[in-house]
Design an enzyme around this catalytic site. Structure first.
Site, mmCIF file in Angstrom:
data_model
loop_
_atom_site.group_PDB
_atom_site.id
_atom_site.type_symbol
_atom_site.label_atom_id
_atom_site.label_comp_id
_atom_site.label_asym_id
_atom_site.label_seq_id
_atom_site.Cartn_x
_atom_site.Cartn_y
_atom_site.Cartn_z
ATOM 1 N N SER A 55 0.871 -1.057 -0.180
ATOM 2 C CA SER A 55 0.037 -0.245 0.045
ATOM 3 C C SER A 55 0.898 1.232 -0.170
ATOM 4 O O SER A 55 2.001 1.010 0.319
ATOM 5 C CB SER A 55 -0.783 0.070 1.367
ATOM 6 O OG SER A 55 -1.474 1.329 1.495
ATOM 7 N N TYR B 158 -1.853 -1.171 10.370
ATOM 8 C CA TYR B 158 -2.081 -1.365 8.903
ATOM 9 C C TYR B 158 -0.806 -0.644 8.282
ATOM 10 O O TYR B 158 0.061 -1.292 7.520
ATOM 11 C CB TYR B 158 -3.338 -0.564 8.208
ATOM 12 C CG TYR B 158 -3.275 -0.785 6.989
ATOM 13 C CD1 TYR B 158 -3.998 -1.759 6.357
ATOM 14 C CD2 TYR B 158 -3.229 0.202 5.861
ATOM 15 C CE1 TYR B 158 -4.408 -2.022 5.055
ATOM 16 C CE2 TYR B 158 -3.266 0.151 4.564
ATOM 17 C CZ TYR B 158 -3.758 -1.176 4.105
ATOM 18 O OH TYR B 158 -4.207 -1.303 2.693
HETATM 19 P P1 NAD Z 1 -11.325 -6.267 -0.068
HETATM 20 O O1 NAD Z 1 -11.890 -6.044 1.382
HETATM 21 O O2 NAD Z 1 -12.186 -5.904 -1.304
HETATM 22 O O3 NAD Z 1 -10.917 -7.515 -0.387
HETATM 23 C C1 NAD Z 1 -9.998 -8.288 0.712
HETATM 24 C C2 NAD Z 1 -9.861 -9.767 0.521
HETATM 25 O O4 NAD Z 1 -9.114 -10.395 1.696
HETATM 26 C C3 NAD Z 1 -11.209 -10.437 0.425
HETATM 27 O O5 NAD Z 1 -10.971 -11.305 -0.580
HETATM 28 C C4 NAD Z 1 -11.251 -11.001 1.711
HETATM 29 O O6 NAD Z 1 -12.118 -12.219 1.964
HETATM 30 C C5 NAD Z 1 -9.846 -11.395 2.065
HETATM 31 N N1 NAD Z 1 -9.744 -11.802 3.304
HETATM 32 C C6 NAD Z 1 -9.926 -10.931 4.463
HETATM 33 N N2 NAD Z 1 -9.368 -11.437 5.472
HETATM 34 C C7 NAD Z 1 -9.098 -12.756 5.327
HETATM 35 C C8 NAD Z 1 -8.410 -13.740 5.864
HETATM 36 N N3 NAD Z 1 -8.254 -13.937 7.350
HETATM 37 N N4 NAD Z 1 -8.076 -15.177 5.158
HETATM 38 C C9 NAD Z 1 -8.027 -15.010 4.034
HETATM 39 N N5 NAD Z 1 -8.762 -13.903 3.082
HETATM 40 C C10 NAD Z 1 -9.102 -12.947 3.930
HETATM 41 O O7 NAD Z 1 -10.163 -5.465 0.186
HETATM 42 P P2 NAD Z 1 -9.523 -4.580 -1.038
HETATM 43 O O8 NAD Z 1 -9.328 -3.046 -1.120
HETATM 44 O O9 NAD Z 1 -9.423 -5.135 -2.400
HETATM 45 O O10 NAD Z 1 -7.854 -5.022 -0.568
HETATM 46 C C11 NAD Z 1 -6.892 -5.991 -1.000
HETATM 47 C C12 NAD Z 1 -5.579 -5.779 -0.669
HETATM 48 O O11 NAD Z 1 -5.097 -4.200 -1.339
HETATM 49 C C13 NAD Z 1 -5.300 -5.576 0.745
HETATM 50 O O12 NAD Z 1 -4.058 -6.039 1.311
HETATM 51 C C14 NAD Z 1 -5.168 -3.903 1.116
HETATM 52 O O13 NAD Z 1 -4.520 -3.663 2.098
HETATM 53 C C15 NAD Z 1 -4.570 -3.637 -0.174
HETATM 54 N N6 NAD Z 1 -4.725 -2.154 -0.616
HETATM 55 C C16 NAD Z 1 -5.993 -1.581 -0.890
HETATM 56 C C17 NAD Z 1 -6.209 -0.206 -1.039
HETATM 57 C C18 NAD Z 1 -7.492 0.234 -1.386
HETATM 58 O O14 NAD Z 1 -7.681 1.418 -1.470
HETATM 59 N N7 NAD Z 1 -8.504 -0.629 -1.595
HETATM 60 C C19 NAD Z 1 -5.232 0.543 -1.012
HETATM 61 C C20 NAD Z 1 -3.680 -0.012 -1.025
HETATM 62 C C21 NAD Z 1 -3.707 -1.183 -0.526
#
Ligand code: NAD
Length: 263
Positions: free
Chosen positions: A145, A158
């Site tokens: 991130s 985080y």
């Molecule tokens: P999201 O909530 O849409 O997806 C998260 C995924 O992780 C889901 O499939 C969920 O089921 C899975 N998950 C959560 N806990 C789990 C566990 N204990 N075991 C197995 N699977 C688990 O979130 P997203 O925004 O798509 O985020 C995906 C990644 O991208 C994350 O690592 C997040 O930190 C990172 N990220 C997101 C953003 C953003 O703005 N959305 C920005 C930077 C980084």
């Protein structure tokens, strides 16, 4: 795709939603075998699986392994080994969030965030590396991130986990370079996914703002490009990092953050 990832096996943790689902579909479109992981209603997972397999003409298995549990992670990697002979491209994407000032931060949420957002990547890499070494080829892509590079208020766990993910990326890259395996991190700014939508109520409370103000004044405040990052653009970067053209890129933390960290 002029790319070694064609017909390879790709495992994306947390790929039932958001960025992970987009990345999984992008590799499916490249003709890769897929391992889906994450939580979601079983019938929705089945529908997603059937849809991607039909549209892409690829094989897919699903693992419900909880990324907080090392033994379940090892079970998921064994299932991938049994189905496809090992994982060639590993995308560590599963992630959760909690927004609270540090002196009020929940102990349980701290432990869960470190486990899912950081420790799970150590366990998946450890489990996937032997088969990659044997083949002399592998790609690891860690979805870190912008918070792996800079901090924001109320996100102690985080930010700590994502900075750890960038450090793990560098260390693993050095350990695995001689075996034809590259390890890189992608550092997105804000992406409009369920994870981000889910933190809006907490952000409204902690900052005393409306939903619109949270998006404009908190989330996109540091984006020079005043829009969310697109899932498809992140997925395209992951596909590129898996290509032969990216063979000399390893140990990098690549920001796609609307210019946030240029400031
Ligand atoms: P999201 O909530 O849409 O997806 C998260 C995924 O992780 C889901 O499939 C969920 O089921 C899975 N998950 C959560 N806990 C789990 C566990 N204990 N075991 C197995 N699977 C688990 O979130 P997203 O925004 O798509 O985020 C995906 C990644 O991208 C994350 O690592 C997040 O930190 C990172 N990220 C997101 C953003 C953003 O703005 N959305 C920005 C930077 C980084």
């Amino acid at each position: 795709m002029e790319n070694s990832s064609a017909r390879k096996t790709v495992l994306v943790t947390g790929s039932t939603s958001g960025i992970g689902l987009g990345v999984l579909q992008a590799f499916g479109a490249q003709g890769c075998n897929l391992v889906m992981n994450g939580f979601r209603d079983q019938s929705e997972i089945k529908d997603l699986q059937e849809d991607i397999m039909r549209r892409c003409g690829v094989e897919m298995i699903y693992s419900g392994a909880d990324m907080r549990k090392p033994e379940e992670i090892r079970g998921m990697m064994q299932a991938a080994e049994k189905a496809f002979g090992g994982v060639d491209i590993l995308v560590n994407n599963a992630g959760i969030q909690n927004v609270q000032p540090i002196d009020e931060f929940s102990d349980e949420k701290w432990d869960d965030i470190i486990a899912v957002n950081l420790s799970s990547a150590f366990h998946t890499i450890k489990a996937a590396a032997p088969a990659m070494k044997k083949k002399g080829w592998g790609r690891v892509i860690n979805i870190a991130s912008v918070h792996g590079l800079v901090a924001s208020k109320f996100k102690s766990a985080y930010v700590a986990a994502k900075h750890g993910m960038v450090g793990l990326t560098k260390a693993a890259a050095l350990d695995l370079a001689e075996f034809g395996i590259t390890v890189n991190a992608i550092c997105p700014g804000y992406v409009d996914t369920p994870l981000v939508r889910g933190q809006i109520p907490q952000q409204m409370k902690e900052h005393n703002l409306s939903e619109k103000e949270v998006i404009e004044k908190v989330m996109l405040k540091n984006h020079a490009v005043k829009q969310f990052v697109e899932v498809g653009d992140l997925a395209a970067l992951a596909v590129f990092l898996s290509s032969d053209a990216a063979v000399a890129m390893t140990g990098q933390a690549l920001a796609m953050d609307g210019g946030w960290t240029a400031q």
